[in-house]
Scaffold this active site. Structure first.
Site, PDB file in Angstrom:
ATOM      1  CE  LYS A   1      -5.318   2.027   8.125  1.00 47.33           C
ATOM      2  NZ  LYS A   1      -4.376   2.673   7.183  1.00 47.33           N
TER       3      LYS A   1
ATOM      4  CD  GLU B   1      -2.266   1.227   2.921  1.00 41.71           C
ATOM      5  OE1 GLU B   1      -2.533   0.148   3.483  1.00 41.71           O
ATOM      6  OE2 GLU B   1      -2.434   2.334   3.468  1.00 41.71           O
TER       7      GLU B   1
ATOM      8  CB  THR C   1      -3.073   8.275   3.003  1.00 39.97           C
ATOM      9  OG1 THR C   1      -2.137   7.465   3.693  1.00 39.97           O
ATOM     10  CG2 THR C   1      -3.401   9.484   3.881  1.00 39.97           C
TER      11      THR C   1
ATOM     12  NE  ARG D   1       0.018   8.450   5.553  1.00 36.93           N
ATOM     13  CZ  ARG D   1       0.038   7.515   6.497  1.00 36.93           C
ATOM     14  NH1 ARG D   1       0.905   7.569   7.469  1.00 36.93           N
ATOM     15  NH2 ARG D   1      -0.817   6.516   6.437  1.00 36.93           N
TER      16      ARG D   1
HETATM   17  C1  3PG Z   1      -0.917   4.104   8.534  1.00 35.55           C
HETATM   18  O1  3PG Z   1      -1.823   4.288   7.737  1.00 35.55           O
HETATM   19  O2  3PG Z   1      -0.180   4.988   8.977  1.00 35.55           O
HETATM   20  C2  3PG Z   1      -0.731   2.727   8.981  1.00 35.55           C
HETATM   21  O3  3PG Z   1      -1.656   2.432   9.945  1.00 35.55           O
HETATM   22  C3  3PG Z   1       0.656   2.381   9.399  1.00 35.55           C
HETATM   23  O4  3PG Z   1       0.871   2.631  10.717  1.00 35.55           O
HETATM   24  P1  3PG Z   1       2.312   2.313  11.294  1.00 35.55           P
HETATM   25  O5  3PG Z   1       3.278   3.265  10.664  1.00 35.55           O
HETATM   26  O6  3PG Z   1       2.191   2.500  12.791  1.00 35.55           O
HETATM   27  O7  3PG Z   1       2.642   0.892  10.946  1.00 35.55           O
END
Ligand code: 3PG
Length: 217
Positions: A128, A39, A68, A43
């Site tokens: 999720k 994924e 995101t 961001r």
């Molecule tokens: C996110 O979308 O940031 C994910 O949940 C990943 O989280 P993490 O960086 O704590 O693994």
């Protein structure tokens, strides 16, 4: 439990990338480590470009998705770039609908029973669970799974090699997602060997987690 994502791996690496040119090498390291999906989050400014690079340069069996995704335009842009699935931090019915219209799986985030119920009403079979660690981790997954026996929860946020096995041992957890094996800092210093090693470790832990799925719940 089919969540529309790769059945071969219950691990979804969350990639936050600063240079799209590194994306194919990240995907290649994941593949060497035994993980066949990623994924890539929107961001950073190069998220879409990174998705496009992986979709065009990496073997067809590798699934690249967009993370995101915050609105329908980003959903469209991600699919246009080659994303095979989309993930949102929260539950937006418009994104769910758009992803369906575009013919790809969508994994929206939920944090409460009300949101799970809403997701269920939208016909979703998996969500999720985000941010999992801040919401109480496995104990909260267990509590939510009790009334929503037909829902799969993909914990995300604070998942590591230390807790992924416990999450995956729960029958309501078809997969976990997180950035621990593809940390932004690892990508930035192009430590693809470490990404491969952490991926291999995660795959081994996942393979040894007792799994009872679907009808066995
Ligand atoms: C996110 O979308 O940031 C994910 O949940 C990943 O989280 P993490 O960086 O704590 O693994």
């Amino acid at each position: 439990m089919n969540i529309g994502l790769p059945e071969t791996s219950p691990l979804i690496p969350v990639v936050v990338i600063d240079d799209a040119a590194d994306a194919p090498a990240v995907a290649a390291a994941l593949i060497r480590g035994g993980i066949h999906c990623a994924e890539i989050t929107l961001r950073t400014a190069v998220g879409l470009e990174a998705i496009r690079a992986v979709a065009t340069e990496i073997e067809p069996g590798f699934l690249v998705g967009a993370g995101t995704v915050l609105d329908v335009d980003q959903c469209d842009a991600a699919v246009d770039a080659g994303a095979s699935f989309v993930v949102s931090p929260g539950l937006d019915p418009a994104i769910v609908e758009r992803a369906r219209d575009r013919g790809i799986p969508v994994l929206p985030g939920v944090a409460t029973a009300t949101e799970v119920q809403h997701a269920r009403r939208l016909g979703l079979h998996a969500v999720k669970f985000f941010p999992a660690d801040r919401l109480g981790g496995l104990a909260t997954v267990e509590a939510l799974a009790a009334p929503f026996a037909d829902m799969g929860f993909v914990p995300s946020g604070g998942v590591t090699a230390a807790n992924l096995g416990d999450y995956l041992a729960h029958p309501a957890v078809p997969a976990v997602s997180g950035s621990w094996m593809v940390a932004r800092s690892l990508i930035a210093r192009r430590d693809f060997d470490r990404i491969e090693a952490l991926s291999r470790e995660a795959v081994a832990i996942a393979a040894s987690a007792p799994r009872v799925r679907g009808d066995g719940r």
